[in-house]
Design a protein around this motif. Structure first.
Motif, short mmCIF file in Angstrom:
data_model
loop_
_atom_site.label_atom_id
_atom_site.label_comp_id
_atom_site.label_asym_id
_atom_site.label_seq_id
_atom_site.Cartn_x
_atom_site.Cartn_y
_atom_site.Cartn_z
N TYR A 256 20.77 -15.65 32.70
CA TYR A 256 22.37 -16.01 32.36
C TYR A 256 22.75 -17.33 32.14
O TYR A 256 21.87 -18.18 32.46
CB TYR A 256 23.04 -15.43 33.66
N LEU A 257 23.75 -17.38 31.48
CA LEU A 257 24.38 -19.07 31.20
C LEU A 257 23.75 -19.39 29.78
O LEU A 257 22.69 -18.93 29.53
CB LEU A 257 24.25 -19.93 32.29
N ALA A 263 18.71 -16.88 37.14
CA ALA A 263 18.01 -15.51 36.98
C ALA A 263 18.81 -14.34 37.33
O ALA A 263 18.35 -13.15 36.94
CB ALA A 263 16.79 -15.66 37.67
N THR A 264 19.64 -14.34 38.02
CA THR A 264 20.49 -13.39 38.72
C THR A 264 22.00 -13.55 38.53
O THR A 264 22.32 -14.66 38.55
CB THR A 264 20.06 -12.95 40.09
N LEU A 265 22.74 -12.39 38.54
CA LEU A 265 24.10 -12.77 38.49
C LEU A 265 24.58 -13.40 39.84
O LEU A 265 25.67 -14.45 39.80
CB LEU A 265 24.93 -11.09 38.48
N ARG A 266 24.00 -13.29 41.11
CA ARG A 266 24.47 -13.94 42.05
C ARG A 266 24.11 -15.52 42.02
O ARG A 266 25.12 -16.20 42.44
CB ARG A 266 23.56 -13.45 43.52
N GLU A 267 23.08 -15.94 41.34
CA GLU A 267 23.01 -17.26 40.87
C GLU A 267 24.12 -17.93 40.30
O GLU A 267 24.33 -19.08 40.20
CB GLU A 267 21.88 -17.31 40.53
N VAL A 270 26.82 -18.44 42.58
CA VAL A 270 26.57 -19.40 43.78
C VAL A 270 25.95 -20.79 43.21
O VAL A 270 26.30 -21.80 43.08
CB VAL A 270 25.62 -18.61 44.89
N GLU A 271 24.41 -20.62 42.93
CA GLU A 271 23.85 -21.97 42.80
C GLU A 271 24.35 -22.50 41.50
O GLU A 271 24.26 -23.89 41.45
CB GLU A 271 22.29 -21.44 42.80
N GLN A 272 24.57 -21.70 40.59
CA GLN A 272 25.03 -22.58 39.17
C GLN A 272 26.64 -22.66 38.92
O GLN A 272 27.16 -22.87 38.07
CB GLN A 272 24.54 -21.54 38.03
N ASN A 273 27.22 -22.40 40.30
CA ASN A 273 28.82 -22.80 40.34
C ASN A 273 29.17 -23.64 41.36
O ASN A 273 29.99 -23.46 42.19
CB ASN A 273 29.51 -21.33 40.38
#
Length: 309
Positions: A256-257, A263-267, A270-273
């Motif tokens: 994503y992005l 790699a995941t929607l959760r990332e 969280v990690e990418q936001n």
């Protein structure tokens, strides 16, 4: 033939049968002589001649589409989907996008540098495909004069690319038009002002990028957004603002992005936001994040044409 997808060999190995999907026939070959000896018609084309021609061009890996016989549109977008990869483009890293609903979510590309499917002529003639192209003369810039109407083949390719409609619900939904309890809680978070996802991911295709494919707008009118990812790639030339992608079918479009670093929607959440620029998620509890992910995976739980704007 056009778009060979299957081969079978007779028990005595003397005859080979090749199914060419876009010719709607099986070709029969003498296996020893490498010579076609017959054709078996499978069916009549189920769509218009223009659509069929556009699909044929989409899968073509020779001129006028490609100069080096190594790639086709379908190589990165198989059956209108995506290859799950991120490519180093001249403008920076770009995650391949699917064509699902593309005809309703213009402009095209993360950079919003194309406003009609006929602008793929730029890609055909560019360094990637190195093809002769489908239209005569100089190709127009993606946001300048239209490329539509310059070539029957180019218009046919655009016709095909614009026909990928959403006709099935997500397997993660509880049923057509239904959500699981977790996904319903996630929907409430998605729509809430406290999280703010729906401010950009709105409408039946969950994107505010939706001017008609036949329209033309100045780039300054596009609804581009800085979600805090533009500085993650030192090769980026156009960001930090990007076009809002549709969330329809997002369960099958990882990574994503624009740079593919989630790699995941959760990332994504969280990690990418990290700075809450891509929706406000830092205050959410783990269970809330789980619910929000479940909602995203459930899209589409109802078909776009059944959902009110």
């Amino acid at each position: 033939g056009n778009n060979p997808r299957a081969v079978a060999v007779s028990p005595d190995s003397k005859t080979a049968y090749i199914y060419n999907t876009l010719d709607f026939e099986v070709q029969v070959f003498d296996a020893a002589a490498y010579k076609m000896v017959g054709k078996i018609k499978v069916c009549e084309p189920p769509y218009s001649a223009e659509h069929q021609r556009g699909k044929t061009l989409f899968y073509l890996a020779v001129e006028p589409m490609v100069g080096r016989r190594w790639i086709s549109c379908a190589s990165c977008h198989p059956d209108g989907g995506h290859d799950g990869r991120t490519w180093q483009n001249p403008e920076g890293l770009r995650n391949t996008t699917a064509f699902l609903g593309m005809g309703h979510t213009y402009p095209i590309h993360w950079s919003a540098d194309r406003d009609e499917a006929q602008d793929f002529e730029i890609t055909i003639r560019g360094p990637l495909m190195q093809g002769r192209g489908l239209a005569p003369g100089k190709v127009n810039d993606g946001l300048a004069e239209p490329n539509a109407g310059r070539s029957k083949d180019l218009d046919a390719l655009a016709e095909y690319c614009n026909t990928f409609e959403v006709d099935t619900s997500s397997p993660h939904a509880a049923g057509s038009g239904k959500l699981t309890p977790s996904a319903e809680r996630g929907r409430q978070l998605f729509l809430s002002d406290a999280v703010g996802c729906a401010k950009c991911h709105s409408g039946p295709y969950y994107t505010n990028s939706n001017f008609p494919a036949t329209g033309r707008q100045d780039r300054t009118e596009f609804k581009l957004h800085d979600v805090g990812t533009g500085s993650d790639d030192p090769t980026e030339k156009i960001g930090p603002k990007f076009d809002t992608p549709t969330l329809i079918g997002i369960y099958r479009t990882a990574p994503y992005l624009h740079h593919g670093k989630a790699a995941t929607l959760r990332e994504v959440l969280v990690e990418q936001n990290r700075d809450d620029k891509h929706g406000r998620t830092s205050h959410l509890k783990p269970a809330d994040l789980d619910d929000l992910v479940e909602f995203l995976k459930s899209l589409p739980y109802e078909l776009p044409n059944s959902r009110k704007q």
